[in-house]
Design an enzyme around this catalytic site. Structure first.
Site, short mmCIF file in Angstrom:
data_model
loop_
_atom_site.label_atom_id
_atom_site.label_comp_id
_atom_site.label_asym_id
_atom_site.label_seq_id
_atom_site.Cartn_x
_atom_site.Cartn_y
_atom_site.Cartn_z
N GLN A 78 -6.12 4.74 -0.67
CA GLN A 78 -5.80 3.36 -1.09
C GLN A 78 -6.96 2.79 -1.89
OE1 GLN A 78 -2.88 1.55 0.41
NE2 GLN A 78 -3.31 0.29 -1.36
N PHE A 79 -7.03 3.13 -3.19
CA PHE A 79 -8.15 2.66 -4.01
C PHE A 79 -8.18 1.14 -4.14
CE2 PHE A 79 -5.00 2.55 -7.34
CZ PHE A 79 -5.45 1.56 -8.21
N THR A 80 -7.03 0.48 -3.94
CA THR A 80 -6.99 -0.97 -4.11
C THR A 80 -7.79 -1.72 -3.03
OG1 THR A 80 -4.89 -1.17 -2.91
CG2 THR A 80 -4.78 -0.90 -5.32
#
Length: 146
Positions: A78-80
């Site tokens: 989950q890069f966000t």
């Protein structure tokens, strides 16, 4: 590293309307990697999460860990989680590690759970995923390595 930990009664992740990972009782982990994260960060967080006492005992007190209750993990990149929303209206993702670096650390993180004989399912790194879960409690925590 930054991980959102959600205690779950059931969860699954889909890619192109196909389930690629699912668990019953356990934890859903949304995993973000930033620049400079290392294997040590991955090991630290895996140890911390596997032993967090966030499952209820017979007195409805959070006294049991994932290891104690024999739960599973659904781990999703989950890069966000490293989105910066301080300025403007569009998140800035400059704090998220580049995909090659992030995937390597994410895989090391997941391997730490496998070493502990924890049943682990994953999403697909870099894919557009849909995550379904029944959050138990709800219990949701944010755990960071730095």
């Amino acid at each position: 590293m930054r991980v959102v930990v959600q205690r779950s009664k059931a969860a699954r992740v889909l890619v192109n309307n196909e389930t690629i990972g699912s668990i019953d009782h356990g934890l859903v982990l949304l995993v973000g990697v930033t620049h400079g994260d290392t294997a040590e960060d991955a090991a630290y967080l895996a140890e911390k999460i596997a032993n967090l006492r966030i499952f209820e005992d017979e007195n409805e007190k959070m006294n049991h860990s994932l290891l104690d209750v024999g739960g599973s993990i659904l781990s999703i990149s989950q890069f966000t989680l490293y989105g910066d929303c301080k300025k403007g209206r569009r998140p800035n993702f400059m704090d998220a590690a580049r995909p090659e670096e992030a995937n390597a650390i994410y895989e090391l993180f997941n391997e730490e759970f496998r070493k502990r004989d924890i049943h682990l399912e994953t999403g697909q790194f870099g894919a557009n995923m849909q995550v379904e879960l029944t959050n138990d409690g709800p219990v949701t925590l944010i755990v960071e390595s730095k």
